[in-house]
Design a protein around this motif. Structure first.
Motif, PDB file in Angstrom:
ATOM      1  N   THR A 191      46.273  54.251  10.851  1.00  0.00           N
ATOM      2  CA  THR A 191      46.466  53.299  11.941  1.00  0.00           C
ATOM      3  C   THR A 191      45.232  53.271  12.834  1.00  0.00           C
ATOM      4  N   TYR A 192      45.124  52.193  13.596  1.00  0.00           N
ATOM      5  CA  TYR A 192      43.982  52.050  14.517  1.00  0.00           C
ATOM      6  C   TYR A 192      43.938  53.218  15.495  1.00  0.00           C
ATOM      7  N   LEU A 193      45.108  53.599  16.010  1.00  0.00           N
ATOM      8  CA  LEU A 193      45.163  54.688  16.985  1.00  0.00           C
ATOM      9  C   LEU A 193      44.679  55.996  16.378  1.00  0.00           C
ATOM     10  N   VAL A 194      45.127  56.281  15.139  1.00  0.00           N
ATOM     11  CA  VAL A 194      44.710  57.522  14.480  1.00  0.00           C
ATOM     12  C   VAL A 194      43.202  57.527  14.270  1.00  0.00           C
ATOM     13  N   ARG A 195      42.650  56.413  13.784  1.00  0.00           N
ATOM     14  CA  ARG A 195      41.209  56.345  13.539  1.00  0.00           C
ATOM     15  C   ARG A 195      40.422  56.531  14.834  1.00  0.00           C
ATOM     16  N   LYS A 196      40.907  55.917  15.892  1.00  0.00           N
ATOM     17  CA  LYS A 196      40.220  56.031  17.188  1.00  0.00           C
ATOM     18  C   LYS A 196      40.269  57.469  17.708  1.00  0.00           C
ATOM     19  N   LEU A 197      41.431  58.104  17.593  1.00  0.00           N
ATOM     20  CA  LEU A 197      41.573  59.490  18.042  1.00  0.00           C
ATOM     21  C   LEU A 197      40.691  60.421  17.226  1.00  0.00           C
ATOM     22  N   VAL A 198      40.647  60.178  15.909  1.00  0.00           N
ATOM     23  CA  VAL A 198      39.819  61.019  15.043  1.00  0.00           C
ATOM     24  C   VAL A 198      38.351  60.903  15.432  1.00  0.00           C
ATOM     25  N   ARG A 199      37.891  59.694  15.701  1.00  0.00           N
ATOM     26  CA  ARG A 199      36.493  59.511  16.106  1.00  0.00           C
ATOM     27  C   ARG A 199      36.189  60.249  17.408  1.00  0.00           C
ATOM     28  N   LEU A 200      37.185  60.296  18.289  1.00  0.00           N
ATOM     29  CA  LEU A 200      36.983  60.955  19.572  1.00  0.00           C
ATOM     30  C   LEU A 200      36.865  62.474  19.440  1.00  0.00           C
ATOM     31  N   PHE A 201      37.694  63.052  18.554  1.00  0.00           N
ATOM     32  CA  PHE A 201      37.693  64.517  18.512  1.00  0.00           C
ATOM     33  C   PHE A 201      36.843  65.122  17.402  1.00  0.00           C
ATOM     34  N   GLN A 202      36.470  64.347  16.360  1.00  0.00           N
ATOM     35  CA  GLN A 202      35.840  64.972  15.197  1.00  0.00           C
ATOM     36  C   GLN A 202      34.482  65.592  15.510  1.00  0.00           C
ATOM     37  N   ARG A 203      33.737  64.988  16.433  1.00  0.00           N
ATOM     38  CA  ARG A 203      32.453  65.594  16.780  1.00  0.00           C
ATOM     39  C   ARG A 203      32.640  66.920  17.506  1.00  0.00           C
ATOM     40  N   HIS A 204      33.683  66.980  18.319  1.00  0.00           N
ATOM     41  CA  HIS A 204      33.977  68.249  18.984  1.00  0.00           C
ATOM     42  C   HIS A 204      34.387  69.303  17.954  1.00  0.00           C
ATOM     43  N   VAL A 205      35.212  68.903  16.994  1.00  0.00           N
ATOM     44  CA  VAL A 205      35.596  69.815  15.917  1.00  0.00           C
ATOM     45  C   VAL A 205      34.351  70.299  15.188  1.00  0.00           C
ATOM     46  N   GLY A 206      33.432  69.371  14.884  1.00  0.00           N
ATOM     47  CA  GLY A 206      32.200  69.738  14.187  1.00  0.00           C
ATOM     48  C   GLY A 206      31.368  70.738  14.964  1.00  0.00           C
ATOM     49  N   LYS A 207      31.280  70.555  16.268  1.00  0.00           N
ATOM     50  CA  LYS A 207      30.502  71.459  17.115  1.00  0.00           C
ATOM     51  C   LYS A 207      31.070  72.869  17.086  1.00  0.00           C
ATOM     52  N   ILE A 208      32.380  73.004  17.249  1.00  0.00           N
ATOM     53  CA  ILE A 208      33.017  74.321  17.259  1.00  0.00           C
ATOM     54  C   ILE A 208      32.989  74.945  15.868  1.00  0.00           C
ATOM     55  N   TYR A 209      33.262  74.127  14.848  1.00  0.00           N
ATOM     56  CA  TYR A 209      33.200  74.604  13.453  1.00  0.00           C
ATOM     57  C   TYR A 209      31.822  75.194  13.157  1.00  0.00           C
ATOM     58  N   TYR A 210      30.787  74.450  13.495  1.00  0.00           N
ATOM     59  CA  TYR A 210      29.409  74.852  13.198  1.00  0.00           C
ATOM     60  C   TYR A 210      29.045  76.149  13.914  1.00  0.00           C
ATOM     61  N   ARG A 211      29.404  76.218  15.182  1.00  0.00           N
ATOM     62  CA  ARG A 211      29.114  77.406  15.985  1.00  0.00           C
ATOM     63  C   ARG A 211      29.846  78.634  15.430  1.00  0.00           C
ATOM     64  N   GLU A 212      31.116  78.445  15.051  1.00  0.00           N
ATOM     65  CA  GLU A 212      31.915  79.561  14.551  1.00  0.00           C
ATOM     66  C   GLU A 212      31.386  80.047  13.199  1.00  0.00           C
ATOM     67  N   TYR A 213      30.995  79.123  12.336  1.00  0.00           N
ATOM     68  CA  TYR A 213      30.473  79.534  11.026  1.00  0.00           C
ATOM     69  C   TYR A 213      29.196  80.362  11.213  1.00  0.00           C
ATOM     70  N   LEU A 214      28.285  79.885  12.032  1.00  0.00           N
ATOM     71  CA  LEU A 214      27.034  80.610  12.260  1.00  0.00           C
ATOM     72  C   LEU A 214      27.292  81.982  12.886  1.00  0.00           C
ATOM     73  N   LYS A 215      28.285  82.061  13.746  1.00  0.00           N
ATOM     74  CA  LYS A 215      28.619  83.310  14.429  1.00  0.00           C
ATOM     75  C   LYS A 215      28.992  84.404  13.441  1.00  0.00           C
ATOM     76  N   HIS A 216      29.672  84.038  12.359  1.00  0.00           N
ATOM     77  CA  HIS A 216      30.188  85.025  11.408  1.00  0.00           C
ATOM     78  C   HIS A 216      29.400  85.110  10.108  1.00  0.00           C
ATOM     79  N   SER A 217      28.301  84.379  10.003  1.00  0.00           N
ATOM     80  CA  SER A 217      27.555  84.380   8.746  1.00  0.00           C
ATOM     81  C   SER A 217      26.130  84.892   8.941  1.00  0.00           C
ATOM     82  N   VAL A 218      25.409  85.035   7.849  1.00  0.00           N
ATOM     83  CA  VAL A 218      24.019  85.485   7.904  1.00  0.00           C
ATOM     84  C   VAL A 218      23.062  84.293   8.002  1.00  0.00           C
ATOM     85  N   PHE A 219      23.598  83.081   7.980  1.00  0.00           N
ATOM     86  CA  PHE A 219      22.750  81.891   7.986  1.00  0.00           C
ATOM     87  C   PHE A 219      22.345  81.488   9.398  1.00  0.00           C
ATOM     88  N   THR A 220      21.214  80.817   9.480  1.00  0.00           N
ATOM     89  CA  THR A 220      20.717  80.290  10.744  1.00  0.00           C
ATOM     90  C   THR A 220      20.833  78.757  10.736  1.00  0.00           C
TER      91      THR A 220
END
Length: 273
Positions: A203-232
């Motif tokens: 639905t339009y609402l779901v797509r709009k909500l996903v666009r709003l939060f997905q970048r935030h999810v990406g930011k936290i995901y990326y930070r958490e992965y780097l925190k627990h891994s050997v990668f930079t």
């Protein structure tokens, strides 16, 4: 089997999902998906279920009205996108969970033929991108050769929409693009999907909500992965260019293709200068 007698319960870019009995589904690929692509997913699914426990079991490969399909276990659950939307206050928690789940896949070392490698997949995809010139493809192919190899399992389409929560257990679905190689390529692809990807339906609402939060999810995901891994960040950044270029081959919205195309051109200019 008459697919018209079955209830469609979902669909995506490449396939429709039909209920098949009480505990199974049929993933029926769209007509434009060739047999070799569908058969490869089935082969991968059977292979992967020997390494990863929390995946739907694949039972059979079928043909129906000149379309190809796979019979899978039915997962009774809800995808992580919908869970985050319903529990937006826990978005950071679920984003960290996403990173840790991805890391668990990358603990699986696998020996396979070169044709199933990350580099081979990216090279083949880049060669098939019509929007790239011959010179650009040559540049990207050479660049790809110089990146580090690896031997871990990579999902290569890892995002909240492909994580189903059944009870309290995460089930990872849609292994069509799975390959083996350097996990930084897999992380880079998830990063690109979360930052620039758009839902193909909903639905339009779901797509709009996903666009709003997905970048935030990406930011936290990326930070958490780097925190627990050997990668930079540098390790992952090196893979952004070929992964973004290869994604241009896919069935994604024109708006996303334009963003990725600009990103590819920008990074190629930076490297050449």
């Amino acid at each position: 089997m008459d697919i018209h007698n079955l209830k469609m319960i979902g669909q995506g870019n490449t396939a429709e999902i039909y209920k098949y009995g009480e505990d199974k589904i049929i993933k029926l690929f769209r007509k434009e998906i060739p047999k070799e692509v569908a058969a490869l997913e089935y082969e991968k699914a059977v292979f992967i279920q020997t390494y990863v426990e929390n995946v739907p079991k694949a039972y059979d490969f079928i043909t129906e009205n000149n379309r190809y399909g796979i019979i899978y276990d039915r997962i009774y659950g809800i995808d992580l996108i919908k869970i985050i939307i319903k529990s937006i206050g826990k978005i950071n928690h679920y984003s960290r969970t996403l990173a840790l789940l991805h890391m668990s896949i990358h603990q699986k070392k696998v020996k396979v033929n070169e044709e199933f490698s990350v580099k081979n997949k990216l090279r083949c995809d880049i060669e098939a991108v019509e929007a790239l010139s011959y010179e650009q493809k040559e540049f990207l192919t050479q660049y790809l050769k110089e990146l580090p190899d690896g031997e871990v399992l990579c999902h290569f389409d890892f995002h909240p929409g492909n994580i189903m929560i059944q009870g309290k257990e995460p089930i990872i679905i849609d292994w069509m693009t799975a390959c083996v190689g350097n996990p930084c390529a897999d992380i880079a692809r998830t990063y690109l999907i979360l930052n620039y990807g758009e839902l193909p339906n909903g639905t339009y609402l779901v797509r709009k909500l996903v666009r709003l939060f997905q970048r935030h999810v990406g930011k936290i995901y990326y930070r958490e992965y780097l925190k627990h891994s050997v990668f930079t960040e540098s390790d992952i950044e090196k893979w952004i260019l070929p992964v973004a270029a290869a994604r241009l081959r896919e069935w994604i919205p024109d708006s996303e293709k334009k963003i990725l195309s600009n990103l590819v051109n920008e990074k190629m200019r930076a490297i050449r200068n």
